[in-house]
Write an enzyme that holds these catalytic residues in place. Structure first.
Site, PDB file in Angstrom:
ATOM      1  N   TYR A 103       0.841  -1.207   0.000  1.00 27.64           N
ATOM      2  CA  TYR A 103       0.000   0.000   0.000  1.00 27.64           C
ATOM      3  C   TYR A 103       0.869   1.248   0.000  1.00 27.64           C
ATOM      4  CZ  TYR A 103      -4.339  -2.454   1.190  1.00 27.64           C
ATOM      5  OH  TYR A 103      -5.442  -3.255   1.167  1.00 27.64           O
ATOM      6  N   TYR A 142      -1.004  -9.939   0.566  1.00 31.67           N
ATOM      7  CA  TYR A 142       0.036  -9.454   1.485  1.00 31.67           C
ATOM      8  C   TYR A 142      -0.130 -10.117   2.851  1.00 31.67           C
ATOM      9  CZ  TYR A 142      -3.648  -6.145   2.970  1.00 31.67           C
ATOM     10  OH  TYR A 142      -4.822  -5.581   3.404  1.00 31.67           O
ATOM     11  N   ARG A 152      -3.589 -11.875   3.431  1.00 32.88           N
ATOM     12  CA  ARG A 152      -4.842 -11.358   2.868  1.00 32.88           C
ATOM     13  C   ARG A 152      -4.911 -11.721   1.395  1.00 32.88           C
ATOM     14  NH1 ARG A 152      -8.098  -7.597   4.248  1.00 32.88           N
ATOM     15  NH2 ARG A 152      -9.453  -9.196   3.448  1.00 32.88           N
ATOM     16  N   HIS A 155      -7.752  -8.070  -2.779  1.00 32.21           N
ATOM     17  CA  HIS A 155      -9.048  -7.455  -2.465  1.00 32.21           C
ATOM     18  C   HIS A 155      -8.981  -5.960  -2.742  1.00 32.21           C
ATOM     19  CE1 HIS A 155      -6.617  -7.013   1.170  1.00 32.21           C
ATOM     20  NE2 HIS A 155      -7.284  -5.889   1.390  1.00 32.21           N
ATOM     21  N   HIS A 157     -10.712  -2.319  -1.384  1.00 30.77           N
ATOM     22  CA  HIS A 157     -11.548  -1.649  -0.378  1.00 30.77           C
ATOM     23  C   HIS A 157     -12.473  -0.660  -1.082  1.00 30.77           C
ATOM     24  CE1 HIS A 157      -9.066  -2.960   3.132  1.00 30.77           C
ATOM     25  NE2 HIS A 157      -8.137  -3.037   2.199  1.00 30.77           N
TER      26      HIS A 157
HETATM   27 FE   LIG Z   1      -6.439  -4.257   2.428  1.00 30.94          FE
END
Ligand SMILES: [Fe+2]
Length: 229
Positions: A103, A142, A152, A155, A157
């Site tokens: 991110y 990640y 995870r 995906h 958000h």
């Molecule tokens: Fe996330």
């Protein structure tokens, strides 16, 4: 008189704090929610969210020399009410990590490369058919810090604004056929399998070099899309 809308079925919603995922404790209320109707002032203003928040073209992938690295995808996000009727003019926000699972955030400690051509967030407006399109790259998986092996799944958000500031649904969209979906503590915090399935986009035929996915957000009602932190 306002329409009476059925409450969400709790089984179709995430069950709050997840064991082994310390951050959820900070994202969920510690006490049961108290229900309070919105007041007239809350429902009548401020003006439509779309007039206050700048919306952009839904393109996180870029082009040419500025193209983000990764599998190109296109998402058709349809926002509907409890009866399946489209909600034109809805403001949606989307954010996700890059193809390596990183991110753009100072707290992201994952040892994965940053992609200088990937910004990672967009704000869009649903058209007359309730659909907003996002062109981007498929996010990577990640690891969740301090969980000893929980990854995870890919995906995206989403935040979906209602008519007023108080009304906002924050959730996550998943990809079909991902092995990590089966063990993801956030997706599986939704106990009802049908409700989990509604959080997973579906692959649609595409004649271009971009994979196409359809995803529907139901903003309220008994089968409403679960809120996911
Ligand atoms: Fe996330």
């Amino acid at each position: 008189m306002p329409t009476l809308i059925e409450r969400r079925d709790p089984l179709t919603q995430a069950q709050g704090v997840e064991r082994g995922y310390a951050q959820t404790a900070r994202r969920w209320p510690a006490q049961p929610l108290a229900r309070r109707p919105h007041t007239a002032a809350e429902l009548s203003g401020p003006p439509p969210v779309a007039r206050l928040l700048p919306v952009q073209e839904g393109d996180l992938a870029g082009h040419g020399a500025r193209r983000a690295i990764g599998q190109l995808i296109r998402l058709r996000v349809r926002v509907v009410d409890e009866d399946g009727a489209p909600l034109p003019g809805t403001v949606l926000e989307a954010w996700h990590c890059n193809a390596a699972g990183k991110y753009i955030h100072p707290n992201d400690s994952h040892d994965a490369p940053v992609d200088p051509n990937f910004y990672g967030a967009a704000r869009m407006l649903a058209g007359d058919d309730g659909v907003a399109e996002l062109r981007t790259i498929k996010p990577g998986a990640y690891p969740v810090p301090d969980t000893h092996g929980w990854w995870r799944p890919p995906h995206i958000h989403f935040s979906v604004w209602g008519r007023v500031w108080l009304s906002r649904l924050v959730t996550q969209m998943f990809f079909p056929g991902e092995p990590l979906n089966e063990a993801d503590a956030i997706l599986n915090a939704i106990r009802d399998p049908g409700a989990r399935g509604r959080c997973i986009a579906s692959l649609a035929p595409s004649a271009t070099s971009e994979m196409l996915f359809d995803y529907q957000v139901v903003v309220r009602g008994r089968a409403g899309t679960p809120g996911l932190p």
